[in-house]
Write a protein that holds these residues in place. Sequence first.
Motif, PDB file in Angstrom:
ATOM      1  N   ASN A  17       0.821  -1.216   0.000  1.00 13.31           N
ATOM      2  CA  ASN A  17       0.000   0.000   0.000  1.00 13.31           C
ATOM      3  C   ASN A  17       0.852   1.262   0.000  1.00 13.31           C
ATOM      4  OD1 ASN A  17       0.924  -0.277   2.621  1.00 13.31           O
ATOM      5  ND2 ASN A  17      -1.043   0.137   3.607  1.00 13.31           N
ATOM      6  N   GLU A  18       2.078   1.186   0.519  1.00 16.64           N
ATOM      7  CA  GLU A  18       2.963   2.336   0.476  1.00 16.64           C
ATOM      8  C   GLU A  18       3.409   2.636  -0.951  1.00 16.64           C
ATOM      9  OE1 GLU A  18       5.225   2.256   4.800  1.00 16.64           O
ATOM     10  OE2 GLU A  18       5.900   0.854   3.249  1.00 16.64           O
ATOM     11  N   ILE A  19       3.677   1.592  -1.713  1.00 24.01           N
ATOM     12  CA  ILE A  19       4.056   1.772  -3.121  1.00 24.01           C
ATOM     13  C   ILE A  19       2.930   2.469  -3.874  1.00 24.01           C
ATOM     14  CG2 ILE A  19       4.578   0.571  -5.277  1.00 24.01           C
ATOM     15  CD1 ILE A  19       5.869  -1.634  -3.526  1.00 24.01           C
ATOM     16  N   VAL A  20       1.714   2.004  -3.672  1.00 25.67           N
ATOM     17  CA  VAL A  20       0.558   2.585  -4.352  1.00 25.67           C
ATOM     18  C   VAL A  20       0.363   4.037  -3.930  1.00 25.67           C
ATOM     19  CG1 VAL A  20      -1.937   2.406  -4.666  1.00 25.67           C
ATOM     20  CG2 VAL A  20      -0.534   0.342  -4.619  1.00 25.67           C
ATOM     21  N   SER A  21       0.533   4.320  -2.648  1.00 26.62           N
ATOM     22  CA  SER A  21       0.367   5.696  -2.159  1.00 26.62           C
ATOM     23  C   SER A  21       1.385   6.634  -2.778  1.00 26.62           C
ATOM     24  CB  SER A  21       0.501   5.722  -0.626  1.00 26.62           C
ATOM     25  OG  SER A  21      -0.557   5.028  -0.012  1.00 26.62           O
ATOM     26  N   ILE A  65      10.076  -5.757  -3.620  1.00 22.08           N
ATOM     27  CA  ILE A  65      10.652  -7.076  -3.358  1.00 22.08           C
ATOM     28  C   ILE A  65       9.596  -8.121  -3.685  1.00 22.08           C
ATOM     29  CG2 ILE A  65      11.802  -8.520  -1.643  1.00 22.08           C
ATOM     30  CD1 ILE A  65      12.445  -5.906  -0.124  1.00 22.08           C
ATOM     31  N   ASP A  66       9.795  -8.801  -4.817  1.00 28.47           N
ATOM     32  CA  ASP A  66       8.753  -9.603  -5.438  1.00 28.47           C
ATOM     33  C   ASP A  66       8.830 -11.085  -5.087  1.00 28.47           C
ATOM     34  OD1 ASP A  66       6.608 -10.069  -7.199  1.00 28.47           O
ATOM     35  OD2 ASP A  66       7.966 -10.609  -8.817  1.00 28.47           O
ATOM     36  N   ASP A  89       0.174  -8.451  -6.656  1.00 30.42           N
ATOM     37  CA  ASP A  89      -0.604  -7.762  -5.621  1.00 30.42           C
ATOM     38  C   ASP A  89      -0.525  -6.249  -5.796  1.00 30.42           C
ATOM     39  OD1 ASP A  89      -1.279 -10.200  -4.454  1.00 30.42           O
ATOM     40  OD2 ASP A  89       0.461 -10.177  -3.123  1.00 30.42           O
ATOM     41  N   VAL A  90       0.674  -5.734  -6.075  1.00 36.12           N
ATOM     42  CA  VAL A  90       0.834  -4.292  -6.308  1.00 36.12           C
ATOM     43  C   VAL A  90       0.033  -3.877  -7.536  1.00 36.12           C
ATOM     44  CG1 VAL A  90       2.469  -2.432  -6.782  1.00 36.12           C
ATOM     45  CG2 VAL A  90       3.120  -4.280  -5.231  1.00 36.12           C
ATOM     46  N   LEU A  95      -4.763  -1.062  -9.772  1.00 35.91           N
ATOM     47  CA  LEU A  95      -6.025  -1.091 -10.502  1.00 35.91           C
ATOM     48  C   LEU A  95      -7.167  -0.569  -9.632  1.00 35.91           C
ATOM     49  CD1 LEU A  95      -5.839  -4.574 -12.309  1.00 35.91           C
ATOM     50  CD2 LEU A  95      -5.421  -2.328 -13.319  1.00 35.91           C
ATOM     51  N   VAL A  96      -7.153  -0.962  -8.372  1.00 34.11           N
ATOM     52  CA  VAL A  96      -8.201  -0.509  -7.449  1.00 34.11           C
ATOM     53  C   VAL A  96      -8.192   1.014  -7.343  1.00 34.11           C
ATOM     54  CG1 VAL A  96      -8.950  -0.508  -5.042  1.00 34.11           C
ATOM     55  CG2 VAL A  96      -8.236  -2.650  -6.115  1.00 34.11           C
ATOM     56  N   GLU A  97      -7.015   1.589  -7.128  1.00 30.60           N
ATOM     57  CA  GLU A  97      -6.911   3.043  -6.979  1.00 30.60           C
ATOM     58  C   GLU A  97      -7.203   3.759  -8.292  1.00 30.60           C
ATOM     59  OE1 GLU A  97      -6.512   4.801  -4.140  1.00 30.60           O
ATOM     60  OE2 GLU A  97      -6.768   2.824  -3.223  1.00 30.60           O
ATOM     61  N   ALA A  98      -6.747   3.183  -9.391  1.00 35.12           N
ATOM     62  CA  ALA A  98      -6.995   3.797 -10.694  1.00 35.12           C
ATOM     63  C   ALA A  98      -8.486   3.832 -11.003  1.00 35.12           C
ATOM     64  CB  ALA A  98      -6.253   3.035 -11.775  1.00 35.12           C
ATOM     65  N   ASN A  99      -9.205   2.815 -10.575  1.00 33.03           N
ATOM     66  CA  ASN A  99     -10.647   2.778 -10.790  1.00 33.03           C
ATOM     67  C   ASN A  99     -11.338   3.923 -10.040  1.00 33.03           C
ATOM     68  OD1 ASN A  99     -13.018   1.261 -11.871  1.00 33.03           O
ATOM     69  ND2 ASN A  99     -13.485   1.020  -9.700  1.00 33.03           N
TER      70      ASN A  99
END
Length: 254
Positions: A17-21, A65-66, A89-90, A95-99
């Motif tokens: 979630n930090e990456i997405v933020s 880190i995948d 997962d990222v 996709l969730v945030e982009a929506n």
Amino acid sequence: MKTIYIWNIKFNPLRKNEIVSHVQEWLAEGRKGIHITGVNPEGVVQAQANLFLREAIRDSDMVNIDNMLVVLTLRLNGCEIPERAATPDVFELLLVEANKRRQRMYFLGAEEKVLRKMLFKIKQEYPFIQIVGAHNGFYTAEEEGKIVKEISDLSPDYLFLGLPTPQKELFIMKYKPILPVGCLYGVGGAFDVKGEKVSRAPKWLRNIGLEGVCRILQNPRNYGGRITTYYFPFLKLFFGHLFSKRIVFEKDRS
């Protein structure tokens, strides 16, 4: 943002979630060319011999880190890693945030039928995402130029690449300076997962780091071969650094 320099590359020990933020904050600021790379043992080993791949990883704004083996070996080297930030997962969280924000996307990679199945699912699950373009991962050098021009003309918020390593990293490094794209992310096999070509392991197996076992059982010829080709050399790198302790922490200045 902490950065770990090890094995001639770098990692950012961030939660998913930090990456997405971070991505959403940077997009809101109007940034272009945000570059994310997910790295597993295969990427680590290939980067030792491939200078361009190594530079692509080090030039990334964030390196997730995948792989759980990478998480464990970094922890054994004294690094604080909060969780495994698996690329599928990222990708899903983005996709969730982009929506929510009705953002625009271009997808490049995978087989045509897998790509089409993935796009169908995304349209169903995320109706407010604007899919402005897509192309499968099988194209000629001449077609690549046309794809790049199309992406440039469309100027999407995201360019996701479902291409293998190092093809996806080299594509991003080559075209990132000239493409008016917000975020470029090489998600590799995440297209195959979303397009239902392969199935992910149950969550409990993923949580204990055994997702790779499920992949080997699904495709032993492909994934089984990767174990001997990449994982043994990776463990050799790990033990070398475990005893030398050549790890550097720096603050990310981006």
